[in-house]
Every structure is written in structure tokens, then in C-alpha cells.
Design an enzyme around this catalytic site. Structure first.
Site, PDB file in Angstrom:
ATOM      1  CG  PHE A  80     -33.226  31.975  22.759  1.00 34.54           C
ATOM      2  CD1 PHE A  80     -31.973  32.558  22.710  1.00 34.54           C
ATOM      3  CD2 PHE A  80     -34.131  32.421  23.721  1.00 34.54           C
ATOM      4  CE1 PHE A  80     -31.637  33.578  23.596  1.00 34.54           C
ATOM      5  CE2 PHE A  80     -33.802  33.442  24.597  1.00 34.54           C
ATOM      6  CZ  PHE A  80     -32.546  34.011  24.536  1.00 34.54           C
ATOM      7  CG  ASP A  81     -31.175  30.666  26.896  1.00 33.91           C
ATOM      8  OD1 ASP A  81     -31.975  31.429  26.338  1.00 33.91           O
ATOM      9  OD2 ASP A  81     -30.145  31.055  27.482  1.00 33.91           O
TER      10      ASP A  81
ATOM     11  CE1 TYR B 112     -57.818  44.738  31.071  1.00 33.82           C
ATOM     12  CE2 TYR B 112     -59.221  43.712  29.425  1.00 33.82           C
ATOM     13  CZ  TYR B 112     -58.378  43.608  30.506  1.00 33.82           C
ATOM     14  OH  TYR B 112     -58.083  42.371  31.011  1.00 33.82           O
TER      15      TYR B 112
ATOM     16  CB  ALA C  77     -35.528  37.407  18.076  1.00 32.29           C
TER      17      ALA C  77
ATOM     18  CG  ASP D  83     -37.283  31.879  18.319  1.00 32.64           C
ATOM     19  OD1 ASP D  83     -37.730  33.024  18.493  1.00 32.64           O
ATOM     20  OD2 ASP D  83     -36.519  31.321  19.131  1.00 32.64           O
TER      21      ASP D  83
ATOM     22  CG  HIS E 180     -25.829  31.977  33.209  1.00 29.44           C
ATOM     23  ND1 HIS E 180     -26.792  30.995  33.192  1.00 29.44           N
ATOM     24  CD2 HIS E 180     -26.294  32.970  32.428  1.00 29.44           C
ATOM     25  CE1 HIS E 180     -27.796  31.398  32.439  1.00 29.44           C
ATOM     26  NE2 HIS E 180     -27.523  32.583  31.954  1.00 29.44           N
TER      27      HIS E 180
ATOM     28  CE  LYS F  43     -33.456  39.144  21.795  1.00 33.65           C
ATOM     29  NZ  LYS F  43     -34.236  37.994  22.204  1.00 33.65           N
TER      30      LYS F  43
HETATM   31  C1  LIG Z   1     -34.508  36.833  22.879  1.00 33.25           C
HETATM   32  C2  LIG Z   1     -34.958  35.611  22.208  1.00 33.25           C
HETATM   33  C3  LIG Z   1     -36.057  34.862  22.692  1.00 33.25           C
HETATM   34  C4  LIG Z   1     -36.772  35.209  23.974  1.00 33.25           C
HETATM   35  O1  LIG Z   1     -37.323  36.456  23.928  1.00 33.25           O
HETATM   36  P1  LIG Z   1     -37.456  37.421  25.198  1.00 33.25           P
HETATM   37  O2  LIG Z   1     -38.049  38.652  24.617  1.00 33.25           O
HETATM   38  O3  LIG Z   1     -36.093  37.624  25.768  1.00 33.25           O
HETATM   39  O4  LIG Z   1     -38.373  36.742  26.159  1.00 33.25           O
HETATM   40  C5  LIG Z   1     -36.444  33.767  21.963  1.00 33.25           C
HETATM   41  N1  LIG Z   1     -35.787  33.376  20.858  1.00 33.25           N
HETATM   42  C6  LIG Z   1     -34.736  34.056  20.380  1.00 33.25           C
HETATM   43  C7  LIG Z   1     -34.055  33.595  19.138  1.00 33.25           C
HETATM   44  C8  LIG Z   1     -34.273  35.187  21.033  1.00 33.25           C
HETATM   45  O5  LIG Z   1     -33.205  35.843  20.575  1.00 33.25           O
END
Ligand SMILES: *Cc1c(COP(=O)(O)O)cnc(C)c1O
Length: 461
Positions: free
Chosen positions: A126-127, A74, A219, A217, A452, A260
Site C-alpha cells: 500500500f502507498d 490515561y 486492513a 497488512d 494528486h 476499513k
Molecule cells: C488504509 C491502508 C493503510 C494505511 O492505513 P491508514 O489508516 O489510512 O493510515 C495501510 N495498508 C492498507 C492495505 C490500507 O488499505
């Protein structure tokens, strides 16, 4: 020129997963049952699934064996310390906490940085990033260069920040009203388009001038670095790892979806360069939201697989084969006359459905129509990025018109071969030949937000 090592994938396949193409009549039935919405399809009814590159990658033998080393303690798990070392190696940052995925990282970090009424400025949010800014009373302002919106135009770094506009926004709004600048690498919403180091350095200068923090950000940090190495003269002789570290050196903190470029099926993280006070805030918040700071929503084994993923993703042989495959799909489509976004990004090819189906108006969702058609044709699942995704105006309830109507073909990492790319291209080229017969869709039922994922559609008569 014949560099044998770059002509084939730098791996061989040890395990396979069966996929099959169900008959055409079955596909017709399944997509109708799903309300002509690809999110409603079952995976078993799909031949080639290129809905997303998120969490869909194939782990290596080293990652699978790392799972067995997972320490499920843990607190203070060995797996955490191995991952910490791996994160420090790519970021050069002092502090880190794991999270269950990227949005978990946003949920923990953002409330510590955003005050009600402040703006967050990004090349493009990103959304989920936009949603977390708004949930904290902020406003998400996109400030990407205008070239990003012109699909036909070639530009090596379409994800770049419009730095002149950035400074204008800061001056208009007042630096104290900017929560942070968030640079998305690569710029996902612009089609996986990269951001150059020159551009990042300019953004950093502006941020310093006004005392504003920079968050990455991140990814697709490795894919972004690969484009820098290939397209930015100054960095041609640098290793991917050197470029990654230099990029992160201009930031104060990062959030990352490890689904990613971590090449794992689940995971995320926050890393902080040196701000101990911010780190203490993160460490406190992560407990009730994600979990104790040495696991943050991940199993020990997940952390070990991710630690290895970070060493594999910065290998040039991997990255060049990855990017080449996405380019290959783009090339096949272009040669077949299919209009796509140029140049293709790191993780996806975007088909321009407005040019493909000019007879279908935005309120009949041309990119969604194309998406449905691609499933019908060859059992391939892509995703619509256009007016169907955008939804209705919250005030008037009227359908909004998206600037772009795109079908995204997102390539999972190390999963499909070039033959699969050829099927996708062939199917789209065949559809292109009979494009005049394709009709649009209208909404049959929809939820109020994020429609969507669950809305049902019906063909226009
Ligand atoms: C996928 C993504 C996120 C969100 O990450 P999750 O692992 O899907 O929660 C944030 N910013 C970017 C640029 C992404 O591609």
C-alpha cells in the site's frame, strides 16, 4: 433458490444524513474551482461520495452505545482491555498496541524490523506502507502474481503472492537482506483482490525456510476471509472467524488500519504473535509517536467502538451483504458495457479507463478525465488510480506512464443503498455512450511529491 435472509441488508436504518445533488451549472463551477481535482471538492457539493472506504463506514447501534462506556483514563483504561480481548479473539496473538491509524502502526513497527539497504517483499505494498519502508532505508518490492495486472482476466485470488518469484528474490538478494515479507489482505493496490490460504501457507513455508518474518497488512482481513470461504473449497464449511484466525496464525505480527474492517472512523493497531522482545520495542516506540501503550492515539471511546466493530465485521450476514453490493455495482456496469476489472474486489469496483477512453493518452490522464466527468454527470466522487497518481520520474521530472489507468469506485461500509449504486452505474453508462466527446487534462500546477492531492489541472484544448 430464494434465501430471503440474503436478499436484503441484515440491518435497518436508525439515523440518516441528508445528501443532495447540486445543479449541473454549480457542479461545473465547483469542479473547475477545484482545478479538476476531486480532492479539492467540498463534501457538501457531492451527492454520492465513493472516494474511499477508509473511515467512511457507518457504526452500528452497539458501537454508538459502546462509545458511552469509553474509559478515558490515561493509563490502564478499561476500554483498552476490552479492545485487547477483541483483538486477541480475532488474531490469537499475545501482544497488542493501538495506534491512531494504519500508517501510525507502520511508523512504530517498521524501524524495529528494517535495516538500511534491506528489501521488504509484498504481494503489493500500500502507498503509506511503501513510504515507511523507504523512510527506513529499505526498498519495497512488489511480488504479486502477474494475473493481477490483467483487468479482463478472471482469477479467484488475484492478490496472491508469486511464490516462485518470491523465493528467487530471496536467493538473489540473500535472506539476511530481506527485512520481512508483508502480505496485504485484501490486496488493496490490486483492487481489493483476495489472497488464498493455500498461497499464504506456501509463502509461510518459504519464509520459514529462510528464517524471514511474515507481517500481515490486514486492513481488510474479514473481506479476505469471506473470499476464502466462498472460493477455496477446503474452507467452505469454516466460519469467518476460524479462517481469520488461521490466516493470522501464519504471521509473526500484523499492522492494521481499523478504518476499513474495524468499521470505525479512526483507528489502527499493531499485534504481535509471541515475540516479547519485538513487543517491548514497540511499546517503547509507541509512547513518543502515538501515545501511552494503553491508548496509542485513540480515545477510550474509540477503542470501545472498535472492540465491537471487530465482532460485527466477521458476521457472515454482514460480509455477504457487503460483498454482494460491490458485486451488484460491478454487474450493472458490465451489463451496460462499461469495462471494469474482473472479478470485482471486496471494497471497490475499478473501471478500466484505458479501454473506456482509448483516445486519451496517459499524459492526459484518462482515468482522471473520467473521474471529473462522473462528478459533472451525477455529483459522484470517485478517485483516479493511474498516471496522475503515479506522478513524475524523480530523476528526469518526466511524467511516468502507469500500467493501468483506473477509476476506483470505493464503497463505504453500511452507508449507501442499492439505489445509490444504480445512480453511479447509470451515470457511467450515460458517459460511456458519449465517450468520444470526452477530452483529457494537463497539469496547470503541481507540488513536488504526492501531487494528486493538491495539483490543479486544466482541460486540453
Ligand atoms: C488504509 C491502508 C493503510 C494505511 O492505513 P491508514 O489508516 O489510512 O493510515 C495501510 N495498508 C492498507 C492495505 C490500507 O488499505
Amino acid at each position: 433458490m430464494c434465501e430471503y435472509s440474503t436478499l436484503a441488508e441484515p440491518y435497518k436504518i436508525k439515523m440518516v444524513e441528508k445528501i443532495s445533488l447540486i445543479p449541473k451549472e454549480e457542479r461545473e463551477k465547483r469542479i473547475a474551482e477545484a482545478g479538476y481535482n476531486q480532492f479539492g471538492l467540498k463534501a457538501e457539493d457531492i451527492f454520492i461520495d465513493i472516494l474511499t472506504d477508509s473511515g467512511t463506514g457507518a457504526m452500528s447501534d452497539h458501537q454508538w452505545s459502546a462509545l458511552m462506556l469509553g474509559d478515558e483514563s490515561y493509563a490502564g483504561s478499561r476500554s483498552f482491555y476490552r479492545l485487547e480481548k477483541s483483538v486477541q479473539n480475532i488474531t490469537g496473538y499475545k501482544y497488542f498496541v493501538p495506534t491512531h491509524q494504519g500508517r501510525g502502526a507502520e511508523n512504530v513497527l517498521f524501524p524495529l524490523l528494517i535495516k538500511e539497504g534491506q528489501d521488504s517483499i509484498s504481494n503489493m505494498h500500500f502507498d503509506t506502507t511503501k513510504a515507511h519502508v523507504e523512510l527506513n532505508g529499505g526498498r519495497a518490492v512488489d511480488c504479486v502474481i502477474p494475473e493481477a495486472y490483467d483487468t479482463g482476466l478472471n482469477h479467484p485470488f488475484k492478490g496472491n503472492m508469486d511464490n516462485d518469484r518470491l523465493e528467487k528474490i530471496i536467493l538473489e538478494k540473500g535472506a539476511e537482506n530481506i527485512a520481512f515479507i508483508i502480505i496485504t489482505i485484501t490486496c488493496n493496490s490490486a483492487g481489493g483482490q483476495p489472497v488464498s490460504l493455500k498461497n499464504i501457507k506456501e509463502t509461510k513455508k518459504i519464509a520459514d525456510r529462510y528464517g524471514i518474518k511474515i507481517i500481515f497488512d490486514s486492513a481488510r482481513f474479514a473481506e479476505n476471509a469471506y473470499f476464502i470461504q466462498k472460493r477455496e473449497e477446503e474452507y467452505r464449511h469454516c466460519s469467518i472467524l476460524e479462517i481469520v484466525r488461521e490466516v493470522f496464525s501464519y504471521g509473526d505480527a500484523i499492522t492494521m488500519s481499523a478504518k476499513k474492517d474495524g468499521i470505525v472512523n479512526m483507528g489502527g493497531l499493531i499485534a504481535i504473535k509471541e515475540d516479547l522482545e519485538l513487543f517491548n520495542g514497540v511499546r517503547t516506540r509507541v509512547v513518543p509517536i502515538e501515545g501511552f501503550p494503553t491508548y496509542g492515539g485513540l480515545s477510550g471511546r474509540d477503542m470501545d467502538a472498535l472492540a465491537v466493530g471487530f465482532t460485527e465485521v466477521v458476521e457472515e450476514s454482514y460480509l455477504s451483504s457487503r460483498i454482494r453490493q460491490v458485486e451488484y455495482l460491478g454487474k450493472l456496469l458490465s451489463e451496460g458495457g462499461v469495462p471494469i476489472q474482473n472479478p470485482v474486489g471486496g471494497h471497490a469496483v475499478f473501471v478500466d479507463a484505458k479501454k473506456f477512453l482509448p483516445h486519451i493518452p496517459y499524459y492526459n490522464f484518462p482515468a482522471q478525465a473520467l473521474c471529473v466527468e462522473l462528478y459533472r454527470e451525477a455529483g459522484v466522487r470517485g478517485v483516479e488510480i493511474g498516471s496522475f497518481l503515479l506522478g513524475n520520474d524523480p530523476d528526469t521530472g518526466k511524467q511516468l506512464e502507469s500500467a493501468l489507468e483506473l477509476l476506483r469506485l470505493t464503497i463505504p461500509r453500511r452507508v449507501y443503498t442499492d439505489n445509490h449504486m444504480e445512480v453511479v452505474a447509470k451515470a457511467l453508462i450515460n458517459i460511456y455512450k458519449r465517450r468520444d466527446e470526452i477530452k483529457g487534462y494537463e497539469i496547470e500546477e503541481e507540488p513536488e511529491i504526492l501531487r494528486h492531492f493538491t495539483a490543479k489541472l486544466k482541460p486540453v484544448e
